[in-house]
Design an enzyme around this catalytic site. Structure first.
Site, PDB file in Angstrom:
ATOM      1  N   HIS A 100       0.824  -1.203   0.000  1.00 15.67           N
ATOM      2  CA  HIS A 100       0.000   0.000   0.000  1.00 15.67           C
ATOM      3  C   HIS A 100       0.862   1.258   0.000  1.00 15.67           C
ATOM      4  O   HIS A 100       0.459   2.281  -0.567  1.00 15.67           O
ATOM      5  CB  HIS A 100      -0.950  -0.012   1.199  1.00 15.67           C
ATOM      6  CG  HIS A 100      -2.162  -0.856   0.987  1.00 15.67           C
ATOM      7  ND1 HIS A 100      -3.446  -0.383   1.081  1.00 15.67           N
ATOM      8  CD2 HIS A 100      -2.283  -2.174   0.647  1.00 15.67           C
ATOM      9  CE1 HIS A 100      -4.311  -1.354   0.822  1.00 15.67           C
ATOM     10  NE2 HIS A 100      -3.625  -2.456   0.568  1.00 15.67           N
ATOM     11  N   ASP A 101       2.032   1.193   0.613  1.00 13.14           N
ATOM     12  CA  ASP A 101       2.940   2.337   0.555  1.00 13.14           C
ATOM     13  C   ASP A 101       3.504   2.508  -0.849  1.00 13.14           C
ATOM     14  O   ASP A 101       3.481   3.597  -1.428  1.00 13.14           O
ATOM     15  CB  ASP A 101       4.076   2.175   1.567  1.00 13.14           C
ATOM     16  CG  ASP A 101       5.034   3.352   1.548  1.00 13.14           C
ATOM     17  OD1 ASP A 101       4.557   4.505   1.653  1.00 13.14           O
ATOM     18  OD2 ASP A 101       6.253   3.142   1.424  1.00 13.14           O
ATOM     19  N   ASP A 108       8.055   5.236  -0.277  1.00 12.31           N
ATOM     20  CA  ASP A 108       8.649   6.403   0.380  1.00 12.31           C
ATOM     21  C   ASP A 108       8.164   6.612   1.811  1.00 12.31           C
ATOM     22  O   ASP A 108       8.368   7.668   2.402  1.00 12.31           O
ATOM     23  CB  ASP A 108       8.356   7.665  -0.434  1.00 12.31           C
ATOM     24  CG  ASP A 108       6.851   7.938  -0.574  1.00 12.31           C
ATOM     25  OD1 ASP A 108       6.037   7.146  -0.037  1.00 12.31           O
ATOM     26  OD2 ASP A 108       6.492   8.945  -1.215  1.00 12.31           O
ATOM     27  N   SER A 110       5.312   7.187   2.899  1.00 12.11           N
ATOM     28  CA  SER A 110       4.280   8.221   3.054  1.00 12.11           C
ATOM     29  C   SER A 110       3.072   7.697   3.821  1.00 12.11           C
ATOM     30  O   SER A 110       2.371   8.466   4.488  1.00 12.11           O
ATOM     31  CB  SER A 110       3.842   8.751   1.687  1.00 12.11           C
ATOM     32  OG  SER A 110       3.352   7.698   0.868  1.00 12.11           O
ATOM     33  N   HIS A 228      -1.025 -13.501  -1.219  1.00 12.87           N
ATOM     34  CA  HIS A 228      -2.305 -13.814  -0.579  1.00 12.87           C
ATOM     35  C   HIS A 228      -2.272 -15.160   0.136  1.00 12.87           C
ATOM     36  O   HIS A 228      -3.253 -15.533   0.788  1.00 12.87           O
ATOM     37  CB  HIS A 228      -3.422 -13.829  -1.626  1.00 12.87           C
ATOM     38  CG  HIS A 228      -3.796 -12.470  -2.138  1.00 12.87           C
ATOM     39  ND1 HIS A 228      -4.729 -12.268  -3.130  1.00 12.87           N
ATOM     40  CD2 HIS A 228      -3.338 -11.233  -1.805  1.00 12.87           C
ATOM     41  CE1 HIS A 228      -4.844 -10.971  -3.387  1.00 12.87           C
ATOM     42  NE2 HIS A 228      -4.006 -10.324  -2.595  1.00 12.87           N
ATOM     43  N   THR A 229      -1.172 -15.875   0.026  1.00 12.46           N
ATOM     44  CA  THR A 229      -1.072 -17.173   0.701  1.00 12.46           C
ATOM     45  C   THR A 229      -1.021 -17.030   2.207  1.00 12.46           C
ATOM     46  O   THR A 229      -1.249 -17.994   2.931  1.00 12.46           O
ATOM     47  CB  THR A 229       0.171 -17.949   0.200  1.00 12.46           C
ATOM     48  OG1 THR A 229       0.096 -19.298   0.666  1.00 12.46           O
ATOM     49  CG2 THR A 229       1.471 -17.327   0.697  1.00 12.46           C
ATOM     50  N   ASP A 281      -6.152 -19.157   3.504  1.00  9.89           N
ATOM     51  CA  ASP A 281      -6.150 -20.601   3.226  1.00  9.89           C
ATOM     52  C   ASP A 281      -5.840 -21.323   4.533  1.00  9.89           C
ATOM     53  O   ASP A 281      -5.505 -20.681   5.541  1.00  9.89           O
ATOM     54  CB  ASP A 281      -5.182 -20.966   2.094  1.00  9.89           C
ATOM     55  CG  ASP A 281      -3.716 -20.758   2.441  1.00  9.89           C
ATOM     56  OD1 ASP A 281      -3.301 -21.089   3.566  1.00  9.89           O
ATOM     57  OD2 ASP A 281      -2.966 -20.281   1.573  1.00  9.89           O
TER      58      ASP A 281
END
Length: 360
Positions: A100-101, A108, A110, A228-229, A281
């Site tokens: 997400h950064d 950076d 943020s 996503h594991t 999972d």
């Protein structure tokens, strides 16, 4: 052994050798198998050299802290240990925090900045950052690093170290990453995060576009989706998939028994609650290749998890990763490096923040 011409590479000639030897009986096949091993090793070395040249060319280095703070990775790892042990859900949280950064104006740090005096909502106020955690842990680790190496190591680098160590702690590959990122010197609007972060119902096309723009191959993009594991999915993020499936009726690409399990775990009344979730999972705290076998059998939770095993561009890769965990680990490692070096600030750009959650 190699018969080179002036217009071919060593790997081209080695492939010719393999094809010729394979047609020459058992002895030829034995030699071809040896050459295949040589080709794999050569490809690995070339990929490493190209990757290293690329990151060095962006102002990052594998030895930047060798003299200024040689113990930084040990400091970060020691600080992470109690966090990982006390909260098994923290490794996937650090990995998600990094993505997400990096997705919003580059890696950076943020996303770690808090609004000053409760004023304009910043990056974390985006609804797409719902459920993002462990920001305060990065700030805590930064304070430990500052005590040993003041003004030297960026919050952005510490976040990358934490995500990298989270993968290894969970049983995934140990990834060698370059450092030298600088922190953003200005706050980022939640509107930018809203625009750049993918929605929970993003499809394969959407994620392939995001990751290929960061220089990843399709195979690397499928590998990074394999993050996503580990971790959980909040019921809020699968609301549309369960309650408003395409065409009505069953959720597309979902095995009926698994769909029934999700509906029981996420009844309609719970879909607005922040606390309801399902594990990704059965081995949700172990970094392995089970994600791909689950996807192949209709047990993908998010839309992209279901589509990745049926899209003609990605289905063969999913099958390959499901059969060979070491291959998945190799491609995940190279994808992780590309993700963590995207849009970075280096040199005289940005700053080294003293506190990760405040602009200096």
């Amino acid at each position: 052994m190699f018969r080179r011409d002036e217009n071919s590479t060593i790997s081209d000639q080695l492939e010719i050798e393999i094809n010729e030897e394979w047609s020459n009986g058992d002895q030829g096949r034995s030699s071809a198998i040896k050459n295949m091993d040589h080709l794999k090793k050569l490809s690995t070395v070339l990929c490493f050299l190209l990757l290293q040249f690329g990151v060095e060319g962006r102002g990052l280095s594998y030895s930047i802290y060798q003299k200024s703070c040689p113990q930084v990775e040990d400091i970060v790892r020691a600080a992470l240990g109690p966090i990982f042990l006390s909260d098994p859900s923290s490794p996937p949280a650090f990995l998600r925090l990094l993505f997400h950064d990096c997705q919003v104006q580059g890696c950076d740090a943020s996303i770690l900045v808090d609004p000053a005096g409760g004023k304009t909502p910043l990056e974390m106020a985006s609804s797409k950052n719902f459920g993002v955690r462990k920001r305060e842990s990065i700030s805590l680790i930064k304070s430990v690093v500052e005590a040993q190496c003041p003004g030297t190591v960026s919050c952005a680098d510490i976040l990358v170290m934490a995500a990298r160590d989270a993968v290894a702690f969970s049983g995934g590959p140990w990834i060698k990453v370059p450092f030298g990122r600088r922190d953003s010197s200005r706050a980022t609007s939640y509107k930018l995060a809203d625009a750049l972060l993918p929605p929970a119902n993003v499809d394969v096309n959407g994620l392939l576009q995001i990751f290929t723009q960061k220089g990843m191959t399709i195979k690397e993009a499928v590998a990074i989706i394999g993050a996503h594991t580990i971790g959980i999915t909040h019921c809020l993020n699968i609301r549309d998939r369960l309650q408003r499936p395409e065409g009505g009726g069953r959720a597309r690409g979902m095995e009926p028994g698994f769909e029934a399990f999700l509906r029981l775990s996420c009844p309609e009344g719970s879909l607005i609650s922040n606390s309801t979730f399902v594990v990704n999972d059965p081995s949700a705290f172990t970094f392995d290749n089970h994600y791909y076998s689950n996807a192949m059998h209709g047990r993908g939770i998010l839309r992209v998890d279901a589509e990745v095993s049926s899209d003609s561009r990605t289905a063969p890769i999913v099958s390959s990763f499901a059969a060979d965990q070491s291959e998945f680990f190799r491609y995940f490692a190279s994808a992780f490096v590309k993700l963590s070096t995207s849009g970075v600030l280096t040199g005289n750009q940005g700053v080294i923040r003293k506190s990760c959650n405040r602009l200096d």
